[in-house]
Design an enzyme around this catalytic site. Structure first.
Site, PDB file in Angstrom:
ATOM      1  N   SER A  24       0.821  -1.216   0.000  1.00  0.00           N
ATOM      2  CA  SER A  24       0.000   0.000   0.000  1.00  0.00           C
ATOM      3  C   SER A  24       0.853   1.263   0.000  1.00  0.00           C
ATOM      4  O   SER A  24       1.719   1.425   0.862  1.00  0.00           O
ATOM      5  CB  SER A  24      -0.864   0.054   1.266  1.00  0.00           C
ATOM      6  OG  SER A  24      -1.696  -1.059   1.341  1.00  0.00           O
ATOM      7  N   HIS A  54      -3.429   0.823  -4.719  1.00  0.00           N
ATOM      8  CA  HIS A  54      -2.617  -0.195  -5.387  1.00  0.00           C
ATOM      9  C   HIS A  54      -2.734  -0.013  -6.904  1.00  0.00           C
ATOM     10  O   HIS A  54      -3.757   0.403  -7.408  1.00  0.00           O
ATOM     11  CB  HIS A  54      -3.090  -1.602  -5.008  1.00  0.00           C
ATOM     12  CG  HIS A  54      -2.746  -1.990  -3.603  1.00  0.00           C
ATOM     13  ND1 HIS A  54      -1.779  -2.899  -3.294  1.00  0.00           N
ATOM     14  CD2 HIS A  54      -3.239  -1.568  -2.427  1.00  0.00           C
ATOM     15  CE1 HIS A  54      -1.695  -3.035  -1.986  1.00  0.00           C
ATOM     16  NE2 HIS A  54      -2.577  -2.239  -1.422  1.00  0.00           N
ATOM     17  N   HIS A  76      -5.089  -9.461  -1.488  1.00  0.00           N
ATOM     18  CA  HIS A  76      -4.987  -9.881  -0.094  1.00  0.00           C
ATOM     19  C   HIS A  76      -6.023 -10.965   0.181  1.00  0.00           C
ATOM     20  O   HIS A  76      -7.080 -10.997  -0.442  1.00  0.00           O
ATOM     21  CB  HIS A  76      -5.277  -8.691   0.835  1.00  0.00           C
ATOM     22  CG  HIS A  76      -4.398  -7.508   0.610  1.00  0.00           C
ATOM     23  ND1 HIS A  76      -4.583  -6.650  -0.449  1.00  0.00           N
ATOM     24  CD2 HIS A  76      -3.333  -7.044   1.291  1.00  0.00           C
ATOM     25  CE1 HIS A  76      -3.663  -5.697  -0.394  1.00  0.00           C
ATOM     26  NE2 HIS A  76      -2.889  -5.915   0.649  1.00  0.00           N
ATOM     27  N   TYR A  78      -8.074 -10.983   2.504  1.00  0.00           N
ATOM     28  CA  TYR A  78      -9.342 -10.411   2.954  1.00  0.00           C
ATOM     29  C   TYR A  78     -10.232  -9.932   1.816  1.00  0.00           C
ATOM     30  O   TYR A  78     -11.397  -9.634   2.030  1.00  0.00           O
ATOM     31  CB  TYR A  78      -9.104  -9.265   3.952  1.00  0.00           C
ATOM     32  CG  TYR A  78      -8.348  -8.067   3.403  1.00  0.00           C
ATOM     33  CD1 TYR A  78      -8.935  -7.191   2.492  1.00  0.00           C
ATOM     34  CD2 TYR A  78      -7.050  -7.806   3.805  1.00  0.00           C
ATOM     35  CE1 TYR A  78      -8.237  -6.103   1.989  1.00  0.00           C
ATOM     36  CE2 TYR A  78      -6.344  -6.719   3.317  1.00  0.00           C
ATOM     37  CZ  TYR A  78      -6.947  -5.874   2.406  1.00  0.00           C
ATOM     38  OH  TYR A  78      -6.260  -4.808   1.915  1.00  0.00           O
ATOM     39  N   GLU A  79      -9.691  -9.882   0.592  1.00  0.00           N
ATOM     40  CA  GLU A  79     -10.540  -9.389  -0.504  1.00  0.00           C
ATOM     41  C   GLU A  79     -11.615 -10.410  -0.877  1.00  0.00           C
ATOM     42  O   GLU A  79     -12.776 -10.068  -1.049  1.00  0.00           O
ATOM     43  CB  GLU A  79      -9.677  -9.015  -1.710  1.00  0.00           C
ATOM     44  CG  GLU A  79      -8.850  -7.761  -1.412  1.00  0.00           C
ATOM     45  CD  GLU A  79      -7.883  -7.420  -2.525  1.00  0.00           C
ATOM     46  OE1 GLU A  79      -8.353  -7.057  -3.610  1.00  0.00           O
ATOM     47  OE2 GLU A  79      -6.659  -7.528  -2.306  1.00  0.00           O
ATOM     48  N   ALA A 106       2.766  -2.475   4.115  1.00  0.00           N
ATOM     49  CA  ALA A 106       2.567  -1.480   5.170  1.00  0.00           C
ATOM     50  C   ALA A 106       2.156  -2.255   6.418  1.00  0.00           C
ATOM     51  O   ALA A 106       1.411  -3.231   6.326  1.00  0.00           O
ATOM     52  CB  ALA A 106       1.477  -0.502   4.766  1.00  0.00           C
ATOM     53  N   MET A 201      -1.617  -7.351   7.025  1.00  0.00           N
ATOM     54  CA  MET A 201      -2.647  -8.205   6.423  1.00  0.00           C
ATOM     55  C   MET A 201      -2.185  -8.868   5.131  1.00  0.00           C
ATOM     56  O   MET A 201      -3.012  -9.227   4.297  1.00  0.00           O
ATOM     57  CB  MET A 201      -3.900  -7.363   6.150  1.00  0.00           C
ATOM     58  CG  MET A 201      -4.455  -6.647   7.370  1.00  0.00           C
ATOM     59  SD  MET A 201      -5.868  -5.632   6.932  1.00  0.00           S
ATOM     60  CE  MET A 201      -6.061  -4.655   8.433  1.00  0.00           C
ATOM     61  N   SER A 202      -0.891  -9.037   4.953  1.00  0.00           N
ATOM     62  CA  SER A 202      -0.410  -9.590   3.674  1.00  0.00           C
ATOM     63  C   SER A 202       0.872 -10.378   3.875  1.00  0.00           C
ATOM     64  O   SER A 202       1.188 -10.818   4.977  1.00  0.00           O
ATOM     65  CB  SER A 202      -0.168  -8.442   2.680  1.00  0.00           C
ATOM     66  OG  SER A 202       0.949  -7.666   3.080  1.00  0.00           O
ATOM     67  N   ASN A 225       1.948   3.023  11.343  1.00  0.00           N
ATOM     68  CA  ASN A 225       1.263   3.385  12.600  1.00  0.00           C
ATOM     69  C   ASN A 225       1.754   2.483  13.709  1.00  0.00           C
ATOM     70  O   ASN A 225       2.315   1.415  13.455  1.00  0.00           O
ATOM     71  CB  ASN A 225      -0.265   3.203  12.447  1.00  0.00           C
ATOM     72  CG  ASN A 225      -0.629   1.790  12.014  1.00  0.00           C
ATOM     73  OD1 ASN A 225      -0.520   1.445  10.833  1.00  0.00           O
ATOM     74  ND2 ASN A 225      -1.047   0.974  12.963  1.00  0.00           N
ATOM     75  N   HIS A 237      -7.465   2.850   6.997  1.00  0.00           N
ATOM     76  CA  HIS A 237      -6.796   2.637   5.709  1.00  0.00           C
ATOM     77  C   HIS A 237      -6.331   3.976   5.135  1.00  0.00           C
ATOM     78  O   HIS A 237      -5.253   4.062   4.535  1.00  0.00           O
ATOM     79  CB  HIS A 237      -7.746   1.918   4.736  1.00  0.00           C
ATOM     80  CG  HIS A 237      -7.096   1.544   3.440  1.00  0.00           C
ATOM     81  ND1 HIS A 237      -5.944   0.784   3.359  1.00  0.00           N
ATOM     82  CD2 HIS A 237      -7.427   1.836   2.161  1.00  0.00           C
ATOM     83  CE1 HIS A 237      -5.597   0.626   2.085  1.00  0.00           C
ATOM     84  NE2 HIS A 237      -6.481   1.264   1.342  1.00  0.00           N
TER      85      HIS A 237
HETATM   86  N1  HPA Z   1      -2.589  -3.659  11.349  1.00  0.00           N
HETATM   87  C1  HPA Z   1      -2.741  -4.417  10.265  1.00  0.00           C
HETATM   88  N2  HPA Z   1      -2.366  -4.042   9.056  1.00  0.00           N
HETATM   89  C2  HPA Z   1      -1.800  -2.831   8.939  1.00  0.00           C
HETATM   90  C3  HPA Z   1      -1.611  -1.970  10.035  1.00  0.00           C
HETATM   91  C4  HPA Z   1      -2.035  -2.431  11.306  1.00  0.00           C
HETATM   92  O1  HPA Z   1      -1.897  -1.740  12.336  1.00  0.00           O
HETATM   93  N3  HPA Z   1      -1.036  -0.842   9.564  1.00  0.00           N
HETATM   94  C5  HPA Z   1      -0.864  -1.009   8.223  1.00  0.00           C
HETATM   95  N4  HPA Z   1      -1.330  -2.216   7.840  1.00  0.00           N
END
Ligand code: HPA
Length: 265
Positions: A24, A54, A76, A78-79, A106, A201-202, A225, A237
Site C-alpha cells: 500500500s 494499489h 490480499h 481479505y478481498e 505497510a 494483512m499480507s 502506525n 486505511h
Molecule cells: N494492522 C494491520 N495491518 C496494517 C496496520 C495495522 O496496524 N497498519 C498497516 N497495515
C-alpha cells in the site's frame, strides 16, 4: 495465451532475476522500471485487485541495470477469502526465470523503538491467521520447510544496501492477521506476547508460496502506525495510505541500492 507468453511478447524473453511486490502506498518504485507496464487484466490468473492505493500492473524491464518484474498490487486474503490468490502470478514469475522475490508491505508496529515512517526487515513471521495458501495442494511438495524462509543471504544483502544508504533497517517478526478489520488492542497484546514486532494483512501467504515454488524470498515492512492500543492515533486505511509515503522514499532508495549491488555482484 498464457500470462508468460503475453509478458514475453510485450517485454521480451530475457529472463527476469527479481520479482518485487509493492505494498500500500509504495507504488512509486514501479514508475522507475524501464520497460513495459502490463495490466493484470491482460494476464490470465492475475488478481483483480480491489484495494485503493494499489496499481494493478506488472512492470517488466530493468531497474538499476537488473531485469525485474514489479507487481504494483497484490490480492490480499481479505478481498475474497482466498489465501492462494497470488499463486498464479507467482508461478508466472517463476516461469519468467526469477530466482528471488522481494515483498513490501505497510504494517503497524508493536515495538516502541520502531516508529511510523521506519522500515523493518522481516527476520521471520508468525501466521496468526492459521490460513495457508497450500491447503488443497495434493502433492508432497506442500510440506514446505519454513526455517530460514526469509532468506539469510537476501537479508544480508538488504542490510548492506540499507547501510550504504544510511537507512535504519531493524529486523523483526511480522504477524499476519487476516484483516480487513484492524486488530483489537487485546489481539495486539496477544501478538506481542507471541513474539510479533509488526502486524499486517499480507505477505505471509506470498512467502509460503514463494518457498513452495523454490524462490528465495525476503520482505520489508513500512511502518505506518503504532498497532492498536499503543498510541492515541486513529488507525484507518486512509491513515495507512497517508503515512506510507513517509517510509516509501527510504524503501525506494534501499531497494534501488540493493538492485544496483546485485548488478555489480
Ligand atoms: N494492522 C494491520 N495491518 C496494517 C496496520 C495495522 O496496524 N497498519 C498497516 N497495515
Amino acid at each position: 495465451m498464457r500470462s508468460v507468453e503475453v509478458i514475453q511478447a510485450r517485454a521480451g524473453a530475457e529472463p527476469v532475476r527479481f520479482g518485487l511486490i509493492l505494498g500500500s502506498g509504495l507504488g512509486h518504485l514501479a514508475q522507475a522500471v524501464q520497460g513495459v507496464a502490463i495490466p493484470y487484466a491482460d494476464l490470465r490468473g492475475f488478481p483483480h485487485v480491489s484495494v485503493s492505493g494499489h496499481d494493478p500492473n506488472l512492470h517488466v524491464g530493468t531497474l538499476e541495470g537488473v531485469r525485474v518484474a514489479v507487481f504494483g498490487a497484490r490480492e490480499h486474503y481479505y478481498e475474497k477469502g482466498n489465501p492462494s490468490a497470488m499463486r498464479p502470478a507467482l508461478e508466472c514469475l517463476k516461469a519468467l526465470g526469477a530466482q528471488s522475490l522481494i515483498l513490501t508491505n505497510a504494517a503497524g508496529s508493536l515495538r516502541p523503538d520502531i516508529r511510523p515512517g521506519d522500515l523493518m526487515l522481516l527476520g521471520d513471521h508468525i501466521n496468526v491467521s492459521g490460513l495457508n495458501p497450500l491447503i488443497g495442494e495434493p502433492t508432497d511438495a506442500r510440506f514446505v520447510p519454513m526455517t530460514d524462509a526469509h532468506d539469510p543471504g537476501l537479508r544480508a544483502a538488504l542490510r548492506a544496501a540499507a547501510q550504504a544508504e544510511g537507512v535504519a533497517l531493524p529486523e523483526g517478526v511480522y504477524a499476519w492477521y487476516s484483516g480487513p478489520s484492524f486488530e483489537t488492542p487485546a489481539e495486539i497484546r496477544a501478538i506481542r506476547t507471541l513474539g510479533g514486532d509488526a502486524v499486517g494483512m499480507s505477505t505471509v501467504p506470498e512467502v509460503i508460496l514463494a518457498r513452495f515454488l523454490g524462490l528465495k524470498v525476503a520482505a520489508i515492512s513500512t511502518i505506518t502506525n503504532m498497532a492498536a492500543g499503543l498510541s492515541d492515533e486513529k488507525i484507518s486505511h486512509e491513515h495507512t495510505k497517508a503515512m506510507a509515503p513517509l517510509g516509501a522514499a527510504k524503501l525506494e532508495r534501499l531497494l534501488r541500492r540493493f538492485l544496483n549491488m546485485q548488478n555489480l555482484a
